[in-house]
Scaffold this motif. Structure first.
Motif, PDB file in Angstrom:
ATOM      1  N   GLN A  36       7.951   1.544  -9.802  1.00  0.00           N
ATOM      2  CA  GLN A  36       8.732   2.188  -8.730  1.00  0.00           C
ATOM      3  C   GLN A  36       9.634   1.174  -8.034  1.00  0.00           C
ATOM      4  O   GLN A  36      10.797   1.456  -7.730  1.00  0.00           O
ATOM      5  CB  GLN A  36       7.795   2.849  -7.719  1.00  0.00           C
ATOM      6  N   TYR A  37       9.104  -0.016  -7.792  1.00  0.00           N
ATOM      7  CA  TYR A  37       9.905  -1.070  -7.162  1.00  0.00           C
ATOM      8  C   TYR A  37      11.095  -1.431  -8.048  1.00  0.00           C
ATOM      9  O   TYR A  37      12.223  -1.582  -7.560  1.00  0.00           O
ATOM     10  CB  TYR A  37       9.035  -2.301  -6.896  1.00  0.00           C
ATOM     11  N   GLU A  38      10.874  -1.553  -9.345  1.00  0.00           N
ATOM     12  CA  GLU A  38      11.948  -1.927 -10.272  1.00  0.00           C
ATOM     13  C   GLU A  38      13.029  -0.849 -10.334  1.00  0.00           C
ATOM     14  O   GLU A  38      14.218  -1.146 -10.446  1.00  0.00           O
ATOM     15  CB  GLU A  38      11.389  -2.188 -11.677  1.00  0.00           C
ATOM     16  N   ARG A  53      13.625  -9.837   0.256  1.00  0.00           N
ATOM     17  CA  ARG A  53      12.931  -8.587  -0.092  1.00  0.00           C
ATOM     18  C   ARG A  53      11.426  -8.716   0.153  1.00  0.00           C
ATOM     19  O   ARG A  53      10.832  -9.763  -0.086  1.00  0.00           O
ATOM     20  CB  ARG A  53      13.181  -8.222  -1.561  1.00  0.00           C
ATOM     21  N   LEU A  54      10.852  -7.618   0.612  1.00  0.00           N
ATOM     22  CA  LEU A  54       9.405  -7.540   0.828  1.00  0.00           C
ATOM     23  C   LEU A  54       8.948  -6.148   0.420  1.00  0.00           C
ATOM     24  O   LEU A  54       9.628  -5.164   0.710  1.00  0.00           O
ATOM     25  CB  LEU A  54       9.080  -7.799   2.307  1.00  0.00           C
ATOM     26  N   ALA A 110      -4.781  -7.758  -8.215  1.00  0.00           N
ATOM     27  CA  ALA A 110      -4.754  -8.536  -9.453  1.00  0.00           C
ATOM     28  C   ALA A 110      -3.574  -8.119 -10.331  1.00  0.00           C
ATOM     29  O   ALA A 110      -2.883  -8.953 -10.931  1.00  0.00           O
ATOM     30  CB  ALA A 110      -6.080  -8.357 -10.197  1.00  0.00           C
ATOM     31  N   GLU A 111      -3.338  -6.820 -10.379  1.00  0.00           N
ATOM     32  CA  GLU A 111      -2.234  -6.287 -11.190  1.00  0.00           C
ATOM     33  C   GLU A 111      -0.879  -6.695 -10.587  1.00  0.00           C
ATOM     34  O   GLU A 111       0.035  -7.100 -11.304  1.00  0.00           O
ATOM     35  CB  GLU A 111      -2.354  -4.761 -11.263  1.00  0.00           C
ATOM     36  N   LEU A 112      -0.773  -6.580  -9.264  1.00  0.00           N
ATOM     37  CA  LEU A 112       0.498  -6.893  -8.599  1.00  0.00           C
ATOM     38  C   LEU A 112       0.814  -8.389  -8.655  1.00  0.00           C
ATOM     39  O   LEU A 112       1.968  -8.779  -8.810  1.00  0.00           O
ATOM     40  CB  LEU A 112       0.449  -6.419  -7.144  1.00  0.00           C
ATOM     41  N   LEU A 151       4.385  -8.242 -10.040  1.00  0.00           N
ATOM     42  CA  LEU A 151       5.386  -8.121  -8.984  1.00  0.00           C
ATOM     43  C   LEU A 151       5.911  -9.510  -8.608  1.00  0.00           C
ATOM     44  O   LEU A 151       5.131 -10.416  -8.315  1.00  0.00           O
ATOM     45  CB  LEU A 151       4.767  -7.446  -7.750  1.00  0.00           C
ATOM     46  N   LYS A 152       7.205  -9.663  -8.634  1.00  0.00           N
ATOM     47  CA  LYS A 152       7.824 -10.982  -8.439  1.00  0.00           C
ATOM     48  C   LYS A 152       8.234 -11.256  -6.991  1.00  0.00           C
ATOM     49  O   LYS A 152       8.913 -12.228  -6.724  1.00  0.00           O
ATOM     50  CB  LYS A 152       9.068 -11.118  -9.332  1.00  0.00           C
TER      51      LYS A 152
END
Length: 336
Positions: A258-260, A278-279, A298-300, A304-305
């Motif tokens: 969703q973020y991407e 960005r946050l 753990a997944e993020l 997530l960068k």
């Protein structure tokens, strides 16, 4: 301010005043029957001036007044008296307003600073009176200049909201709820998509009476960059925010995806938006237990960068940490 009173796009007709005519007059007194020329100059026509007004947040006041005409300059008169200048007309606009030429769509100017003024159409010059044209070969000129005509211009005003933090997310991600909890703003809130159709602004009170401004931008949908729905109007307001807060609900199928998608919409609309801080805030996290939250972390951490944190507007969880993080990001950006 009600949602219907938020107007961020208007077209105006502006017309400056014509300059006054110069006077043709010869000086006469009781014992002076053949005095020289003393016709005064005409006054300049009035300008139409765009003026920044920091107390305004919308272009609503221009919704029903679309024509602005400045006054004409008065004609010169005897005794080298200059005519009065035409009355200037001021068009007050909020900070963040972009002015375009309606015909060419070229940007004329942007109003971004308190006290800023810009003459959008200049008044015509007043004509010179006949005393200017006296010479050794023409002692009594009997002509003067006419005033110069004013200008006309159709302009388009677009408001791009000036805020420190812009909330970005899909419809129903919890942006309006967050804004209502951490600011005094009262946006419309309901559990269905596109509750917010206009941007909402709120002032976040931080420690030691310090504040920053947060804007709830209407939810992005895939294709907004191509103008799907009214996507362009939404994305325009993100351009002026110094920091972007992406809100993704904890119950989203894939938070990183969703973020991407949100990031890609911004990239396609204006690649420069990716230069902003960005946050990611994962909203509605009160529905997560500790075990599930640990799995998501753990997944993020792996995918997530950008920095992220968990919040819940309803349960008032993680909001102080969110404010602290945003404040640090805003002030670090200012120093750089």
């Amino acid at each position: 301010m009600t949602e219907g009173n938020f107007v961020d796009y208007v077209k105006l007709y502006t017309s400056s005043g014509k300059g006054g005519k110069g006077s043709v007059h010869l000086h006469r007194e009781k014992y002076i029957t053949k005095g020289g020329p003393d016709g005064g100059d005409g006054g300049r026509g009035g300008h139409v001036i765009i003026r920044a007004n920091p107390n305004m947040w919308t272009l609503f006041h221009l919704k029903f007044k679309r024509h602005f005409r400045a006054g004409h300059g008065e004609h010169g008169s005897k005794g080298r008296s200059t005519g009065a200048d035409g009355e200037d007309v001021y068009v007050d606009v909020p900070l963040g307003t972009v002015i375009r030429d309606t015909e060419t769509q070229e940007i004329i100017t942007e109003i971004t600073e308190e006290g800023q003024e810009y003459i959008i159409v200049k008044g015509g010059m007043g004509g010179r009176g006949n005393w200017h044209f006296k010479s050794s070969t023409n002692q009594t000129p009997r002509y003067a200049q006419p005033g110069v005509d004013g200008e006309e211009l159709d302009i388009t005003l677009e408001l791009k909201i000036l805020a420190d933090v812009g909330l970005v997310g899909f419809p129903n991600a919890g942006k309006s709820t967050l804004l209502s909890v951490i600011t005094a703003a009262k946006p419309k809130i309901a559990d269905y998509e596109f509750t917010t159709l206009k941007p909402n602004l709120g002032i976040v009170e931080y420690r030691d009476y310090q504040t920053f401004v947060m804007a709830d931008i209407p939810g992005i949908i895939e294709g907004a960059a191509e103008g799907k729905g009214i996507g362009h109007r939404f994305l325009r307001h993100i351009e002026r925010n110094s920091t972007l807060l992406f809100l993704v609900p904890a119950d989203a199928p894939d938070i990183t995806e969703q973020y991407e998608i949100l990031l890609d919409e911004l990239r396609r609309y204006n690649p420069e938006l990716l230069d902003k801080e960005r946050l990611v805030a994962i909203s509605k996290s009160d529905m997560l237990d500790e075990e599930l939250k640990a799995e998501m972390k753990a997944e993020l951490d792996k995918n997530l960068k950008v920095p992220y944190l968990f919040i819940s507007s309803v349960a008032q969880q993680g909001l102080q940490e969110l404010k602290d993080t945003l404040w640090t990001m805003l002030n670090t950006a200012d120093v750089e």
